[in-house]
Motif scaffolding. Structure first.
Motif, mmCIF file in Angstrom:
data_model
loop_
_atom_site.group_PDB
_atom_site.id
_atom_site.type_symbol
_atom_site.label_atom_id
_atom_site.label_comp_id
_atom_site.label_asym_id
_atom_site.label_seq_id
_atom_site.Cartn_x
_atom_site.Cartn_y
_atom_site.Cartn_z
ATOM 1 N N LEU A 62 0.850 -1.177 0.000
ATOM 2 C CA LEU A 62 0.000 0.000 0.000
ATOM 3 C C LEU A 62 0.898 1.243 0.000
ATOM 4 C CD1 LEU A 62 -2.543 -1.330 2.595
ATOM 5 C CD2 LEU A 62 -3.121 -0.704 0.243
ATOM 6 N N TYR A 108 -1.449 5.138 3.187
ATOM 7 C CA TYR A 108 -2.381 4.008 3.177
ATOM 8 C C TYR A 108 -1.763 2.748 3.791
ATOM 9 C CZ TYR A 108 -5.205 6.698 -0.159
ATOM 10 O OH TYR A 108 -5.974 7.660 -0.767
ATOM 11 N N GLN A 160 -3.964 -1.850 9.689
ATOM 12 C CA GLN A 160 -5.402 -2.076 9.559
ATOM 13 C C GLN A 160 -5.806 -2.294 8.106
ATOM 14 O OE1 GLN A 160 -3.977 0.523 11.140
ATOM 15 N NE2 GLN A 160 -4.408 0.025 13.298
ATOM 16 N N LEU A 161 -5.244 -1.469 7.194
ATOM 17 C CA LEU A 161 -5.632 -1.597 5.793
ATOM 18 C C LEU A 161 -4.994 -2.827 5.142
ATOM 19 C CD1 LEU A 161 -7.577 -0.069 4.044
ATOM 20 C CD2 LEU A 161 -5.679 1.263 3.109
ATOM 21 N N HIS A 192 -11.443 1.832 -0.909
ATOM 22 C CA HIS A 192 -10.582 2.359 0.152
ATOM 23 C C HIS A 192 -9.635 3.467 -0.301
ATOM 24 C CE1 HIS A 192 -11.750 -1.697 1.517
ATOM 25 N NE2 HIS A 192 -11.637 -1.213 2.742
#
Length: 372
Positions: free
Chosen positions: A310, A314, A318-319, A371
């Motif tokens: 990411l 980002y 969590q992502l 997202h």
């Protein structure tokens, strides 16, 4: 169309479904022998026929010259990091290693237990490959080691170096564990190559070694007899009990690969073309993404192992977790990156169909839309 999930594991990795089906059908009784392959004597006629066919098919697929022995051994690539210097560093005791990622770094560390190791090059942080013109090579080195495809870091040599053009007369030793049989091999530039089978060939436990005849008499005195390439070659890989079931599965994979057709091609040429198409599709999606990135320089990108992350802010735990959880829900398995580098990784070996990469690309785009 298969209903199985798409498995992007870096190894042990996915196998062709029809190979698994054939192995299942032959599990209790191999071709009327009344035995499972797992129950056969490795010196019996039945298994000898399996091993000989596997070796012949592998030699044909990779066009291995007759001066190379093909050995079926055990211990994986990590063990070969010790077995190679014990076999080849018996003259000067000097080894030059090109470090291009995590696995060649391990190779250098292990070889130091048995030889005087010099780093010919070190391309840390392993996002590109070092120019061979700048390698520091010793005139009296017993061999030069490189890993032609780094599974963790996602870098791959698209062409092997010609050591004589660099002023070295040492044989080139290549760890090709994670891209063997994905593309042709230039044997004219290699003295020895090795690889674990659990990426592109079969189950964990089988290790392949391709060793040139003239390199069989350089072993150190400490080399165990069962690991001495000369002994193993003379015994046709039957000096001790080899990984018989692994050889059997590998043989089925070789037969599958010989039959394989794609884009008007067959065999190794066909699988290479599909691998090119899969990798191109995935890298294009990552390059066009505002949420994901691959950090490897384009000329060094691996066709087999694609690490991705990411971007920027980002890149949070969590992502990352949300992406991996969603991937499993979409039946896209084993996409978590190696613990040493984090992020994600898609290993798209020979058995991964184009449809699997298409499904992953579609999920990347859906995730970004939700997202990004």
């Amino acid at each position: 169309m298969s209903t199985r999930p798409f498995n992007f594991s870096a190894g042990p990795a996915a196998l062709p479904e029809e190979v698994l089906q054939q192995a299942a059908a032959e599990m209790l009784d191999w071709q009327g022998s009344g035995m499972s392959v797992m129950e056969m004597s490795h010196r019996g006629a039945e298994f000898i026929s399996i091993a000989e066919a596997a070796e012949a098919d592998l030699r044909e697929l990779l066009q291995v010259p007759p001066e190379f022995h093909i050995l079926f051994m055990q211990g994986g690539g990590l063990a070969e990091n010790a077995i190679v210097p014990m076999n080849l560093a018996g003259r000067s005791g000097k080894v030059d290693v090109v470090v291009t990622g995590s696995w060649s770094k391990k190779s250098a560390a292990e070889a130091r237990r048995y030889a005087d190791v010099q780093l010919a090059a070190d391309s840390a942080p392993y996002l590109s490959l070092p120019d061979p013109a700048g390698w520091q090579l010793r005139a009296d080195a017993d061999y030069v080691h490189l890993c032609s495809n780094e599974t963790i870091d996602g870098v791959e040599f698209q062409q092997l170096p010609e050591l004589r053009q660099l002023g070295s007369r040492a044989p080139l030793v290549v760890d090709l564990s994670s891209h063997v049989l994905s593309r042709p091999v230039d044997w004219s530039r290699i003295g020895l190559a090795f690889g674990g089978a659990q990426k592109n060939i079969g189950p964990a436990g089988l290790t392949l070694v391709f060793v040139r005849e003239d390199l069989l008499n350089q072993a150190q005195a400490i080399c165990p007899t069962a690991f001495n390439y000369k002994t193993v070659a003379e015994a046709r890989s039957m000096y001790n009990t080899p990984p018989t079931y692994g050889i059997y599965i590998a043989g089925l994979v070789f037969q599958w690969l010989k039959r394989f057709g794609y884009a008007g091609k067959t065999g190794l040429a066909a699988i290479e073309q599909r691998n090119i198409d899969k990798a191109s599709l995935l890298y294009a999606a990552l390059d066009q993404s505002k949420l994901f990135e691959n950090r490897v320089a384009a000329p060094a990108r691996s066709r087999m192992n694609v690490p991705f992350y990411l971007r920027g802010a980002y890149d949070t735990p969590q992502l990352n977790k949300a992406f991996l959880d969603g991937a499993r829900e979409h039946r896209l398995l084993q996409l978590k990156g190696h613990k040493s580098v984090g992020g994600m990784r898609a290993s798209i070996y020979n058995a991964m169909p184009l449809e699997g990469v298409q499904a992953l690309v579609a999920y990347l785009k859906d995730f970004e839309a939700s997202h990004g």
